[in-house]
Scaffold this active site. Structure first.
Site, PDB file in Angstrom:
ATOM      1  N   LEU A 249      31.641  52.282 -99.336  1.00 28.92           N
ATOM      2  CA  LEU A 249      32.653  52.199-100.393  1.00 28.92           C
ATOM      3  C   LEU A 249      32.735  50.782-100.926  1.00 28.92           C
ATOM      4  O   LEU A 249      32.894  49.834-100.168  1.00 28.92           O
ATOM      5  CB  LEU A 249      34.030  52.616 -99.868  1.00 28.92           C
ATOM      6  CG  LEU A 249      35.196  52.500-100.853  1.00 28.92           C
ATOM      7  CD1 LEU A 249      34.988  53.419-102.056  1.00 28.92           C
ATOM      8  CD2 LEU A 249      36.524  52.821-100.173  1.00 28.92           C
TER       9      LEU A 249
ATOM     10  N   GLN B 151      33.283  47.130-108.674  1.00 28.65           N
ATOM     11  CA  GLN B 151      32.201  48.006-109.103  1.00 28.65           C
ATOM     12  C   GLN B 151      31.633  47.550-110.438  1.00 28.65           C
ATOM     13  O   GLN B 151      32.324  46.938-111.247  1.00 28.65           O
ATOM     14  CB  GLN B 151      32.712  49.449-109.189  1.00 28.65           C
ATOM     15  CG  GLN B 151      33.079  50.034-107.834  1.00 28.65           C
ATOM     16  CD  GLN B 151      33.716  51.416-107.921  1.00 28.65           C
ATOM     17  OE1 GLN B 151      33.786  52.019-108.989  1.00 28.65           O
ATOM     18  NE2 GLN B 151      34.198  51.927-106.792  1.00 28.65           N
ATOM     19  N   GLY B 152      30.369  47.861-110.642  1.00 30.19           N
ATOM     20  CA  GLY B 152      29.715  47.489-111.898  1.00 30.19           C
ATOM     21  C   GLY B 152      29.078  46.114-111.890  1.00 30.19           C
ATOM     22  O   GLY B 152      28.576  45.662-112.923  1.00 30.19           O
TER      23      GLY B 152
ATOM     24  N   GLU C 167      23.992  60.192 -94.243  1.00 29.42           N
ATOM     25  CA  GLU C 167      24.738  61.405 -93.960  1.00 29.42           C
ATOM     26  C   GLU C 167      25.354  61.971 -95.234  1.00 29.42           C
ATOM     27  O   GLU C 167      26.245  61.361 -95.822  1.00 29.42           O
ATOM     28  CB  GLU C 167      25.842  61.112 -92.943  1.00 29.42           C
ATOM     29  CG  GLU C 167      26.692  62.319 -92.572  1.00 29.42           C
ATOM     30  CD  GLU C 167      27.774  61.966 -91.574  1.00 29.42           C
ATOM     31  OE1 GLU C 167      28.854  62.572 -91.638  1.00 29.42           O
ATOM     32  OE2 GLU C 167      27.546  61.071 -90.732  1.00 29.42           O
TER      33      GLU C 167
END
Length: 408
Positions: free
Chosen positions: A230, A236-237, A264
């Site tokens: 995560l 993010q980006g 997984e």
């Protein structure tokens, strides 16, 4: 037309995704800076499948974390709360208790006590061992520096930190569950931004994390499996997810006892990230050179991808298809058709196995008096399914290739 009570009820229903707001607080002024708010992708794991909250108007659920050690504040505001005397005895939903029971044990209910605890970030340093660092150029903020640390539960302060960190899973990973921290086969990789505070000293902000479980592989090997990854929305980006995955690879690829690195049940987004990193790595290998790619997938590709980057055969084949598409002139019908047929043959393998089993079943049923005859998909239907599978796969591959083009 709706009556007044129905209208009033509807006005007191709000999406829990809209009501929730998160912040990573670096300095006291950030508490009032709404530009720092980021939202959950989901909230059903706390508020139920409907992801609705009843009983409030203009509800804001404030879940704030200090950027470094993740001291946590939970509070809420609203302009109106349902009065059961005029809502047919229906009470407003309990909100804070539902969130609080998912959080670590120590949560601030007062913003003043949270701001006092925020000072802990000034002397806080990431637990564990620094294994990787990198920088990115941000158009707005200039050069930013990031570090990845590997930790375990024996590291001072890590258990408490991880208990606060893992709560983000509830809002961003479906069917998330907290792992067994007493199992020493879990490895923890945590990413931080290292920045200069307003007083000129270095501080750290939590960026994201990954957990890896080390499985046994016969006869004397290990097979690390990436379980949770995560990157928090504010980061993010910027390509930091690929860097986190690269850090994990660097930790394991040089170990002779590691057979391969698996994942997984990867999400679509993570599979795309994995494809990008693996394709970037494999394009440096001789077996994946252009002259070899146009000859088709071969065992040397699987062997070299495994030896150099601990990539298993199935993923190596996928990487081959991405790199082969990258060098294929799709305006050349013969080249493009050759590529499509190559991929479709691979996609059709599971169906061929199913057909063999299906024919065996048909023979058994025919041999039983009164046995039912089962009809499978026709050849035309199968071709349509296969063509759709291919088109969806090519779309994913093109997204990876586009990112590769930008990063080169």
């Amino acid at each position: 037309m709706e009556d007044a009570i129905t209208t009033r009820f509807k006005n007191l229903i709000i999406s829990s995704n809209d009501a929730l707001e998160f912040k990573l607080i670096r300095k006291p002024d950030d508490v009032d800076d709404d530009k720092l708010i980021f939202k959950p992708e989901m909230s059903h794991q706390v508020f139920g499948d409907s992801e609705n909250i009843f009983g409030y108007r203009d509800l804001r659920i404030k879940l704030y974390y200090s950027a470094g050690c993740l001291e946590t504040y939970l509070g809420m505001t609203y302009t109106e709360k349902a009065d059961k005397s005029i809502c047919e005895g229906v009470e407003a939903d309990e909100v804070l208790p539902k969130v609080r029971e998912k959080l670590a044990s120590e949560v601030h209910s007062s913003i003043d006590s949270f701001l006092v605890a925020l000072k802990n970030d000034e002397s806080w340093a990431p637990p564990g061992t620094l294994i990787y660092s990198f920088s990115v150029n941000d158009k707005e903020k200039g050069q930013r520096h990031f570090e990845v640390y590997k930790a375990d539960m024996s590291c001072k302060g890590f258990k408490e930190y991880h208990e606060r960190l893992q709560t983000f899973l509830l809002w961003y990973i479906d069917a998330a569950s907290f792992i067994d921290i007493d199992d020493d086969q879990w490895h923890y990789f945590n990413m931080f931004e290292k920045y200069t505070s307003t007083v000129g000293s270095y501080q750290y902000a939590t960026v994201g994390f990954a957990t890896v479980y080390q499985y046994y592989a016969y006869p004397r090997h290990a097979r690390p499996r990436i379980a949770q990854v995560l990157v928090l929305p504010p980061f993010q980006g910027h390509g930091v997810g690929a860097q986190l995955l690269s850090a994990i690879y660097r930790e394991y690829v040089g170990r002779s006892e590691v057979k391969d690195i698996t994942v997984e049940d990867p999400s679509v987004d993570f599979q795309r990230l994995r494809d990008f990193v693996d394709a970037k790595n494999c394009q440096t290998l001789e077996s994946f050179s252009n002259k070899n790619l146009i000859q088709g997938f071969n065992k040397n590709m699987a062997i070299e991808a495994s030896a150099k980057f601990k990539i298993n055969k199935k993923q190596a084949r996928r990487v081959y298809e991405i790199l082969r598409l990258r060098i294929t002139d799709v305006s050349n019908e013969q080249q493009y058709q050759t590529y499509r047929l190559d991929v479709k043959r691979r996609l059709n393998v599971p169906y061929q196995r199913e057909q063999k089993n299906f024919k065996k079943l048909q023979r058994v049923l025919k041999s039983v008096e009164g046995g039912a005859i089962i009809d499978g998909p026709s050849a035309d239907q199968r071709m349509q399914i296969l063509d759709k599978q291919y088109r969806l796969l090519e779309e994913e591959y093109k997204r990876v290739i586009d990112r590769m083009e930008v990063s080169d």
